[in-house]
Design an enzyme around this catalytic site. Structure first.
Site, PDB file in Angstrom:
ATOM      1  N   GLY A   1     -63.414   1.018  -5.186  1.00 31.13           N
ATOM      2  CA  GLY A   1     -64.555   0.175  -4.832  1.00 31.13           C
ATOM      3  C   GLY A   1     -64.217  -1.279  -5.045  1.00 31.13           C
TER       4      GLY A   1
ATOM      5  N   ASP B   1     -76.517  -5.774 -17.962  1.00 30.85           N
ATOM      6  CA  ASP B   1     -76.516  -5.504 -16.522  1.00 30.85           C
ATOM      7  C   ASP B   1     -76.754  -4.024 -16.257  1.00 30.85           C
ATOM      8  OD1 ASP B   1     -76.448  -6.338 -13.884  1.00 30.85           O
ATOM      9  OD2 ASP B   1     -74.275  -6.125 -13.688  1.00 30.85           O
TER      10      ASP B   1
END
Length: 318
Positions: A28, A148
């Site tokens: 990714g 996050d």
């Protein structure tokens, strides 16, 4: 990090990093670089390697700051030893920048699952949420804030394990923050109100983000998502979340996690208990699986007050 099919080009495949890690294929790509599937040639095992690429236009001083932050990611994650936290194996320098070597989680992310399914049932979201709470409790005990928490950073292993990953913007409590002046750290949609206002974050800030994640999981859309970052942040600070009509018994936990004032927010212990009660009650019906032994018998799901401190919802646990 997780393994999944990816359209990311494999330029660089075959490269040997730090004379040990052979890049195999790209898993990714994001704003801060690429995650690779790699072979640790010393131990003959597959790992995930995070390659960091600074933007070409970034001044040298900020590049150094960025690389220091990524090294801090590895240090922060390595301090947390828990089954639900990504394991960091190594940090190496190659080509003048850091590469972070992590366990390879076979599976996908919660973001992948939501993209394919749209929404989850309350008990499914609660099961995942309870495991993320365990990860956050371990991190907070070690003095680490994640900062996050979002679906893309929750990995779902093929063997059923839930793993919190990417401490890339984590901050060690008591250390000087490395955030560049004026830089937004974190995903606006999942940012806690106190962080949007520039206040010092704490463990409650991660729990707010978890609340937004769970809300999005059952509703199919985050409660504060707008067309732009500034509008989203304004909604986070000023707007009440719409009532989650698909949340069922999970609504009481969402209400507790999404209180604007950190001091009034549901604690990690309360959230863990409430989430496991949702799972237990769903599984203990006729033909259901055995109840979660970590939930005391006789407990009831907390019922939200008829009016919260922020004036949001009138809820029941029904």
């Amino acid at each position: 990090m997780h393994q999944q099919d990816s359209a990311v080009p494999d330029a660089g495949s075959g490269r040997l990093i730090a004379d040990r890690y052979r890049l195999l294929s790209a898993l990714g790509e994001g704003g801060m670089g690429t995650v690779w599937r790699a072979l640790d040639e010393s131990l003959q095992r597959e790992v995930a390697v995070k390659e960091v690429r600074a933007p070409a236009e970034l001044p040298a001083a900020k590049v150094e700051l960025m690389y220091t932050r990524l090294q801090r990611e590895a240090w922060a994650a390595a301090r947390v030893t828990a089954p639900n936290v990504i394991t960091v194996h190594d940090v190496v320098t190659d080509g003048g920048r850091p590469w972070i070597v992590m366990e390879l989680v076979q599976g996908g992310s919660l973001a992948d699952l939501l993209k394919s399914r749209g929404t989850l049932l309350p008990r499914e979201a609660a099961r995942i949420g309870a495991e993320v709470v365990d990860a956050l409790r371990a991190a907070h005990t070690a003095g680490v804030l994640h900062r996050d928490v979002k679906p893309a950073n929750v990995l779902l292993s093929d063997d059923g394990r839930v793993v919190l990953s990417d401490f890339g913007i984590a901050v060690i409590e008591g250390d000087t923050a490395l955030t560049m002046t004026g830089e937004l750290v974190g995903s606006p949609e999942f940012l806690a109100p106190e962080r949007a206002l520039g206040r010092t974050p704490g463990p409650a800030s991660d729990l707010w983000s978890l609340g937004v994640l769970l809300y999005a999981a059952v509703q199919g859309r985050g409660p504060f998502r707008k067309t732009g970052a500034l509008a989203t942040l304004r909604a986070v600070v000023d707007e009440d979340p719409p009532f989650p009509d698909r949340a069922g018994p999970l609504a009481a936990v969402l209400e507790g996690l999404l209180r604007k004032e950190p001091a009034e927010r549901m604690s990690a212990e309360e959230a863990a208990r409430g989430l496991r009660l949702v799972v237990r009650d769903a599984e203990s019906g006729p033909g259901g699986a055995p109840a979660d032994p970590r939930v005391p018998h006789g407990e009831e799901l907390p019922t939200a007050a008829s009016a919260t401190a922020s004036g949001t919802w009138a809820l029941t646990a029904a």
